[in-house]
Scaffold this motif. Structure first.
Motif, PDB file in Angstrom:
ATOM      1  N   ILE A 134       0.836  -1.196   0.000  1.00 37.62           N
ATOM      2  CA  ILE A 134       0.000   0.000   0.000  1.00 37.62           C
ATOM      3  C   ILE A 134       0.872   1.248   0.000  1.00 37.62           C
ATOM      4  O   ILE A 134       0.628   2.204  -0.742  1.00 37.62           O
ATOM      5  N   ALA A 135       1.900   1.239   0.844  1.00 32.86           N
ATOM      6  CA  ALA A 135       2.807   2.384   0.913  1.00 32.86           C
ATOM      7  C   ALA A 135       3.448   2.642  -0.444  1.00 32.86           C
ATOM      8  O   ALA A 135       3.556   3.797  -0.891  1.00 32.86           O
ATOM      9  N   GLY A 136       3.849   1.576  -1.116  1.00 31.88           N
ATOM     10  CA  GLY A 136       4.472   1.731  -2.429  1.00 31.88           C
ATOM     11  C   GLY A 136       3.515   2.285  -3.471  1.00 31.88           C
ATOM     12  O   GLY A 136       3.890   3.135  -4.282  1.00 31.88           O
ATOM     13  N   ASP A 137       2.266   1.807  -3.438  1.00 31.93           N
ATOM     14  CA  ASP A 137       1.272   2.318  -4.392  1.00 31.93           C
ATOM     15  C   ASP A 137       1.031   3.810  -4.180  1.00 31.93           C
ATOM     16  O   ASP A 137       0.943   4.591  -5.137  1.00 31.93           O
ATOM     17  N   LEU A 138       0.907   4.205  -2.912  1.00 31.35           N
ATOM     18  CA  LEU A 138       0.663   5.613  -2.604  1.00 31.35           C
ATOM     19  C   LEU A 138       1.846   6.478  -3.016  1.00 31.35           C
ATOM     20  O   LEU A 138       1.675   7.550  -3.605  1.00 31.35           O
ATOM     21  N   ALA A 139       3.056   6.016  -2.694  1.00 32.21           N
ATOM     22  CA  ALA A 139       4.245   6.793  -3.048  1.00 32.21           C
ATOM     23  C   ALA A 139       4.400   6.901  -4.557  1.00 32.21           C
ATOM     24  O   ALA A 139       4.768   7.959  -5.083  1.00 32.21           O
ATOM     25  N   THR A 140       4.112   5.822  -5.264  1.00 31.18           N
ATOM     26  CA  THR A 140       4.183   5.853  -6.734  1.00 31.18           C
ATOM     27  C   THR A 140       3.182   6.847  -7.297  1.00 31.18           C
ATOM     28  O   THR A 140       3.474   7.586  -8.249  1.00 31.18           O
ATOM     29  N   GLU A 141       2.012   6.889  -6.710  1.00 31.41           N
ATOM     30  CA  GLU A 141       0.981   7.832  -7.148  1.00 31.41           C
ATOM     31  C   GLU A 141       1.454   9.273  -6.937  1.00 31.41           C
ATOM     32  O   GLU A 141       1.239  10.135  -7.784  1.00 31.41           O
ATOM     33  N   VAL A 142       2.098   9.526  -5.800  1.00 33.93           N
ATOM     34  CA  VAL A 142       2.584  10.878  -5.517  1.00 33.93           C
ATOM     35  C   VAL A 142       3.647  11.286  -6.528  1.00 33.93           C
ATOM     36  O   VAL A 142       3.634  12.401  -7.056  1.00 33.93           O
ATOM     37  N   VAL A 143       4.579  10.389  -6.815  1.00 30.94           N
ATOM     38  CA  VAL A 143       5.654  10.695  -7.769  1.00 30.94           C
ATOM     39  C   VAL A 143       5.068  11.007  -9.142  1.00 30.94           C
ATOM     40  O   VAL A 143       5.518  11.923  -9.838  1.00 30.94           O
ATOM     41  N   ALA A 144       4.041  10.251  -9.534  1.00 29.56           N
ATOM     42  CA  ALA A 144       3.403  10.500 -10.831  1.00 29.56           C
ATOM     43  C   ALA A 144       2.595  11.793 -10.811  1.00 29.56           C
ATOM     44  O   ALA A 144       2.526  12.515 -11.813  1.00 29.56           O
ATOM     45  N   MET A 145       1.993  12.101  -9.670  1.00 21.20           N
ATOM     46  CA  MET A 145       1.140  13.282  -9.542  1.00 21.20           C
ATOM     47  C   MET A 145       1.953  14.576  -9.542  1.00 21.20           C
ATOM     48  O   MET A 145       1.560  15.574 -10.154  1.00 21.20           O
ATOM     49  N   GLU A 146       3.092  14.574  -8.863  1.00 15.48           N
ATOM     50  CA  GLU A 146       3.894  15.781  -8.691  1.00 15.48           C
ATOM     51  C   GLU A 146       4.926  15.888  -9.804  1.00 15.48           C
ATOM     52  O   GLU A 146       5.877  15.097  -9.858  1.00 15.48           O
ATOM     53  N   LYS A 147       4.761  16.832 -10.675  1.00 12.39           N
ATOM     54  CA  LYS A 147       5.697  17.003 -11.782  1.00 12.39           C
ATOM     55  C   LYS A 147       6.964  17.736 -11.341  1.00 12.39           C
ATOM     56  O   LYS A 147       7.998  17.636 -11.994  1.00 12.39           O
ATOM     57  N   ARG A 148       6.861  18.476 -10.240  1.00 19.45           N
ATOM     58  CA  ARG A 148       8.011  19.213  -9.728  1.00 19.45           C
ATOM     59  C   ARG A 148       8.553  18.521  -8.478  1.00 19.45           C
ATOM     60  O   ARG A 148       7.836  17.756  -7.823  1.00 19.45           O
ATOM     61  N   PRO A 149       9.804  18.769  -8.106  1.00 18.87           N
ATOM     62  CA  PRO A 149      10.395  18.104  -6.933  1.00 18.87           C
ATOM     63  C   PRO A 149       9.944  18.735  -5.618  1.00 18.87           C
ATOM     64  O   PRO A 149      10.724  19.325  -4.874  1.00 18.87           O
ATOM     65  N   THR A 150       8.655  18.622  -5.327  1.00 14.83           N
ATOM     66  CA  THR A 150       8.096  19.168  -4.101  1.00 14.83           C
ATOM     67  C   THR A 150       8.525  18.318  -2.904  1.00 14.83           C
ATOM     68  O   THR A 150       9.102  17.232  -3.055  1.00 14.83           O
ATOM     69  N   ARG A 151       8.194  18.800  -1.699  1.00 13.68           N
ATOM     70  CA  ARG A 151       8.491  18.031  -0.493  1.00 13.68           C
ATOM     71  C   ARG A 151       7.860  16.652  -0.566  1.00 13.68           C
ATOM     72  O   ARG A 151       8.481  15.652  -0.199  1.00 13.68           O
ATOM     73  N   ALA A 152       6.597  16.610  -1.003  1.00 11.31           N
ATOM     74  CA  ALA A 152       5.894  15.331  -1.067  1.00 11.31           C
ATOM     75  C   ALA A 152       6.584  14.373  -2.032  1.00 11.31           C
ATOM     76  O   ALA A 152       6.751  13.184  -1.739  1.00 11.31           O
TER      77      ALA A 152
END
Length: 693
Positions: free
Chosen positions: A563-581
């Motif tokens: 679950i953690a990996g799915d969520l983190a992968t989603e964040v990386v795909a969602m954020e086009k810029r190198p934000t904190r998230a």
């Protein structure tokens, strides 16, 4: 090359790495906090974070999940999100009941320059039309919040030994440049490491003290040394007066500069890589961006300059291209001060917002929500100036009393006139004979200074510094038993937010506070309560990158790696810029790849993380991953960077020694092996010094 790696042994490297990474984390991560870590032990699992700088996670990020925890198979990805948590989180589907304390806040129409498209133009563009205001501004502390170092204005020499850590510190000039130096000494007083950096900026107005900033490569860092005005001496910076402290390894994000500089260029959105455009708090931090205002008056004749027009304008016809805090209602006026002077126990940025998105004339709660501790009697714990002032009867009964009633940003009283100045403000509402003490006693005990009794000067957590208490009233100087915090309350009115928005922000604040106070039994369930609210947010389809990243970390702490990996992968795909998230999500994915022995993938991910920030822990993990994937030279480079950033990183020295030894570089290997032993002995000695006698 592969033979050398096998000589050292892949399993041996993994065991070493697992040993360090299974050590309870001692660096504190705090979600969007600014202060230095108070219990950071760099050599034993330093895990600095960008998204959560300063908050201690409940479980180790790199340790393997406990076999006693249940796991869902990979084909559970398409199941409803909440159903994928194990039974330990099953109850999180219940709807949380949040008890929010409200305060009245009115909101007016935003000024025209509150629009995000309106550009900042810098304080110098204001000077030609507003010379008198600029001159009075230069006399204030705001004009000195951060300055480029001028050695002629600084104390440029000094040295002392910090008793708690045993380190030596020196301040000196080299040519025309100011340097700070740290010398780490071993148990026998031998020099183990020397780190020095040229100082680029002073941080702080100098009224009470100054901290110092250096820049190495693309990243800013804080010196462990500060100058304290009242004691007139060099000492450790706030948060560093401990046996184990971060030294020069603490990096400063754009949030750290928010209350000290006028504006920055955020480039690609990376909070760790930015350019300072205006080096001190300027006009536009209180009045908003000046593009529209300057354009309006650019072609006017001198006779209709903004100075004259503003002087002749009425309450009915204000200039809406710029903000005048005195014309705002109390809540919006205070928000301008609160953007920096509200320092809460917990904070949550609104979805998609950044500290720098705040614009004068708009509610602070449009950008962030601040929370303070609630005590057993359900009263808010008063720790900051804003909360203290709001608890004052003077504030509650006088609807016009606000920050700028006493603190006129363009009228700084001289030291000799300060008592009379502030006393005259009190007498605007209070009769001279209203004080319960007779005049002779007032004069003899307090020089007839209202603030001395009703806003007493109290010590703070900052060494050698005291500030006036901002609860105006009768103060009991007797120290009582500290009250235990039992919960959180929002400081400002959040009634305009939807229940889902309130739940999201409270979840972020609870996550932060629960990690910062792990020994408080009243906060022991805050992690699970945060997960409950964030699952509801996720299932509503309104989750954002910050919320998903925290939920990923909570899932990881419960052993739910998939679950953690799915969520983190989603964040990386969602954020086009190198934000904190995004940076935190990349780190989490790197940890999961390492856990799954996918070392080449882990190395690739850690390389991305180290492009966006400079932390010893990430370089250490990168080195281990590179070595385990057969890239020995890359491993050596990464591990050398780790010990450069954190000279007392014991395990980095130890692993580096093993790799160098396998390469036949005996002398260099022995050096790092010896350093590992000496730093370990030093750390053991410091740890023993903290034990009760």
């Amino acid at each position: 090359m592969r033979g050398h790696r096998q000589f050292l042994g892949q399993d041996q490297l993994q065991i070493v790495s697992q040993r360090i990474c299974s050590t309870p984390q001692t660096s504190r991560f705090r979600y969007f906090a600014t202060k230095a870590s108070a219990n950071q032990l760099l050599p034993t699992g330093f895990a600095a974070s960008t998204l959560f700088p300063d908050c201690k996670l409940g479980t180790n990020a790199d340790s393997r999940p406990s076999q006693s925890r249940s796991h869902y198979p990979d084909n559970s990805v398409n199941q409803p999100f909440a159903n994928r948590f194990s039974t330990t989180l099953h109850f999180l589907l219940c709807i949380a009941a949040f008890h929010i304390v409200h305060t009245a806040q009115s909101q007016g129409s935003p000024p025209l320059n509150a629009d995000p498209s309106v550009k900042y133009i810098g304080s110098q563009a204001c000077v030609a039309c507003h010379p008198n205001q600029h001159k009075s501004y230069l006399a204030t502390s705001h004009s000195k919040t951060m300055e480029r170092v001028d050695p002629s204005k600084e104390t440029t020499t000094g040295s002392f030994r910090h008793a708690l850590s045993g380190n030596d510190y020196e301040v000196f000039l080299r040519g025309d440049q100011l340097f700070h130096r740290e010398i780490i000494r071993g148990s026998n007083d031998e020099v183990l490491a020397t780190t020095e950096n040229p100082i680029l900026y002073t941080m702080g107005s100098g009224s009470h003290g100054k901290s110092y900033v250096y820049r190495k490569g693309e990243f800013f860092g804080q010196s462990p040394l500060s100058w304290y005005v009242e004691s007139k001496k060099w000492a450790m910076s706030p948060g560093y007066d401990l046996p184990n402290h971060p030294g020069f390894s603490r990096k400063l994000s754009s949030e750290c500069f928010f209350c000290h500089v006028g504006s920055i260029d955020r480039k690609e959105g990376n909070p760790n890589d930015f350019t300072i455009l205006e080096e001190t708090v300027g006009c536009e931090r209180c009045h908003g961006p000046g593009e529209l205002h300057a354009k309006k008056y650019r072609n006017r004749k001198p006779a209709t300059s903004p100075q004259i027009e503003l002087a002749n304008s009425t309450e009915d016809t204000p200039d809406n291209t710029i903000v005048n805090p005195a014309r705002l209602n109390r809540d919006l006026s205070e928000a301008i001060c609160q953007q920096c002077h509200l320092q809460a126990a917990g904070k949550a940025l609104r979805a998609g917002k950044d500290e720098w998105d705040f614009r004068p004339g708009t509610p602070l709660t449009d950008i962030r929500l601040d929370y303070q501790y609630r005590l057993g009697d359900d009263k808010m714990k008063i720790v900051g100036h804003v909360e203290q002032l709001h608890q004052s009867k003077c504030y509650q009964q006088a609807g016009t009393l606000t920050c700028i009633t006493c603190h006129n940003p363009h009228d700084t009283p001289s030291r000799e006139n300060m008592v009379a100045h502030y006393r005259s403000i009190c007498l605007d509402c209070h009769d001279n004979d209203a004080c319960g003490e007779p005049l002779p006693k007032r004069v003899s005990t307090a020089q007839n200074d209202c603030a001395k009794c009703h806003m007493p000067k109290l010590d703070t957590e900052i060494p050698h510094t005291a500030f006036h208490h901002h609860r105006i009233g009768i103060h009991d100087t007797a120290s009582g038993t500290p009250e235990v915090a039992v919960g959180l309350s929002p400081i400002l009115d959040i009634s305009g937010l939807t229940p889902l928005e309130r739940a999201r922000c409270e979840a972020l604040a609870k996550f932060q506070v629960g990690q910062e106070e792990p020994d408080n039994p009243n906060f022991k369930d805050y992690g699970l309560e945060s997960a409950k609210a964030l699952i509801q947010l996720k299932n509503s389809g309104k989750a954002d990158a910050d919320a998903n990243t925290i939920l990923a970390l909570l899932a990881r702490s419960q052993g739910q790696s998939a679950i953690a990996g799915d969520l983190a992968t989603e964040v990386v795909a969602m954020e086009k810029r190198p934000t904190r998230a995004k940076v935190e999500a990349l780190r989490l994915l790197a940890q999961l790849a390492y856990q799954g022995r996918k070392h080449a993938d882990a190395a690739k991910l850690y390389r991305q993380v180290t492009q966006h920030q400079s932390e010893a822990y990430d370089y250490f993990q990168l080195g281990i991953s590179e070595q385990n994937s057969g890239q020995t030279e890359r491993a050596i480079t990464a591990l050398k960077m780790a010990v450069e950033l954190a000279p007392n990183y014991v395990e980095a020295h130890r692993v580096l020694a093993a790799i160098l030894g396998s390469q036949g570089k005996t002398d260099e290997s022995n050096k790092h092996q010896q350093l590992a032993l000496q730093h370990e002995q030093r750390m053991q000695r410091l740890w023993q010094s903290t034990l009760p006698e």
